[in-house]
Design an enzyme around this catalytic site. Structure first.
Site, mmCIF file in Angstrom:
data_model
loop_
_atom_site.group_PDB
_atom_site.id
_atom_site.type_symbol
_atom_site.label_atom_id
_atom_site.label_comp_id
_atom_site.label_asym_id
_atom_site.label_seq_id
_atom_site.Cartn_x
_atom_site.Cartn_y
_atom_site.Cartn_z
ATOM 1 C CE LYS A 199 18.778 -9.977 -32.564
ATOM 2 N NZ LYS A 199 19.936 -9.708 -31.709
ATOM 3 N N GLY A 380 13.096 6.569 -31.055
ATOM 4 C CA GLY A 380 12.960 6.109 -29.674
ATOM 5 C C GLY A 380 11.686 6.596 -29.004
#
Ligand code: ADP
Ligand code: MG
Length: 400
Positions: A199, A380
């Site tokens: 995405k 992350g």
């Protein structure tokens, strides 16, 4: 990026107490560690300090106990696995601060290693509470951060301690920072970035940052569909965030202004159903996708064109697979471009840095992870670095 101190800047550490933050957030199944990559990453720093005579106290978090003692998240559970990899006996200390730790230090001899309990058992860890920082620091002479993967968090054990003790980057942290600096800090140009994955919404900040940094932006994966749709291409029933068309066009305009060439797939692999080797599989021009088809990979000629782009570049940063690589044959574009990048790296014409959970899995699947200049396993933290953010755990190590 500002300079940082490393273990090379340490004086005599014999008998001194080192507080060493590492990543021991290990994947476990049925009480067994299923992947010891992180243990092996921590080993050079811990053993170097131990072999120089320091008493090494290991700090790490494990799971998300949210400030409570949760027995299934005790670091005592990984002690055996760490001992196996290190080949040393290690003491376990069920606290991170206070008398119990002080007493343990009294028992340890120079060169001995102890693992302290999960830092996240204390509420002050994630709050970066100065009282907890002070209490942990009271038992140490200096602090070493070897957990790049936790450096995007300003916690007591990742940031707070660096402010109150002499602070150094461990060997894994150092390797990661040096690789990232070469890739986006002061890279050899031209620089290419491959950004793929499912995405656009999960990587908007990455895309926005990269268009101002790189010469070529290669967009693949599900996120390419959003860009194609924004340009008026009919992507059928592909994974696509139609509501982000405006944002996608802004990114394309920003790229245009800063002289970054964006490469979107002009040829794609499509199918009517998302399954392995589906009967409806075909390759077509991006303008020929039918209403009942979905784009699942970049087509082979388009990948060849992308390989030609990489051949003109000196540096590559890669995050995100080009297709739904877990399901064959939608791994082909990712595997082919990864092999090109690996070959160029072996020849010495390309510096290649990749990161991201699925990206690392895809490069392993392609059998080329070992050929890249550097592979970051820090999910992350790696993405925040790709967004151009300053990581608090890294900033706190900067020498002055
Ligand atoms: P990373 O973990 O490396 O940052 P992401 O999590 O962003 O990567 O994306 C990986 C996922 O994107 C994979 O599960 C892959 O199947 C999916 N993906 C890639 N291309 C497509 C596509 N065309 N359609 C649907 N899913 C896709
Ligand atoms: Mg992922």
């Amino acid at each position: 990026m500002s300079a940082f101190r490393t273990l090379d800047d340490l004086g005599d550490v014999n008998g001194k107490v080192a507080l060493v933050r590492v990543d021991l957030n290990l994947p476990m199944q049925d009480g067994q560690v299923t992947d010891d990559t992180r243990i092996r990453a921590a080993m050079p720093t811990v053993l170097e300090l131990a072999d120089k005579g320091a008493k090494v106290l290991i700090l790490a978090h494990f799971g998300r106990p949210k400030g409570d003692r949760v027995s299934t998240m005790s670091l005592s559970l990984v002690l055996g696995a760490v001992e196996d990899v290190f080949g040393r006996e290690i003491m376990f200390v069920p606290e991170v601060a206070g008398d119990v730790v002080t007493q343990a230090i009294g028992i340890l001899r120079p060169g001995d290693i102890a693992i302290l309990e999960n830092t996240r058992f204390w509420k002050g860890e994630e709050k970066n509470d100065p009282d907890l920082v002070k209490a942990i620091a009271a038992n140490g002479d200096f602090y070493v951060n070897d957990a790049f993967s936790a450096a995007h968090r300003a916690h007591a054990s990742t940031e707070g301690l660096a402010k109150v003790l002499p602070a150094y980057a461990g060997r894994s942290m150092q390797a990661e920072l040096e690789a990232l600096e070469k890739a986006l800090g002061t890279p050899e140009r031209p620089v290419a970035a491959v950004v793929g994955g499912a995405k656009v919404s999960s990587k908007l900040d990455v895309l926005k940052h990269l268009v101002g940094q790189v010469d070529h932006l290669i967009i693949g994966g599900g996120m390419a569909n959003t860009f194609l749709a924004a340009k008026g291409v009919d992507v059928g029933k592909s994974l696509c965030e139609h509501d982000l068309a405006g944002t996608a066009n802004e990114i394309l305009e920003a790229a245009d202004k800063s002289g970054c060439t964006v490469h979107l797939p002009y040829e794609v692999v499509v199918a009517q159903e998302f399954a392995a080797n589906p009967a409806s599989l075909r390759t077509c021009n991006v303008h020929e996708v039918a209403a009942d088809e979905m784009i699942l990979d970049v087509g082979p000629s388009a990948v060849e064109a992308l390989a030609d782009v990489l051949k003109t570049c000196r540096t590559l940063v890669w995050n995100g697979p080009l297709g739904a690589f877990e399901t064959p044959p939608f791994d082909e574009a990712t595997v082919a471009l990864a092999k090109t990048a690996a070959a160029l790296t072996r020849e010495g014409s390309l510096i290649s840095v990749a990161g991201g959970g699925d990206t690392v899995a895809a490069l392993n699947h392609a059998g080329v992870a070992g050929d890249f200049s550097y592979i970051s396993t820090a999910g992350g933290a790696f993405l925040e670095w790709m967004e151009g953010k300053e990581l608090p755990g890294v900033a706190a190590l900067a020498g002055d």
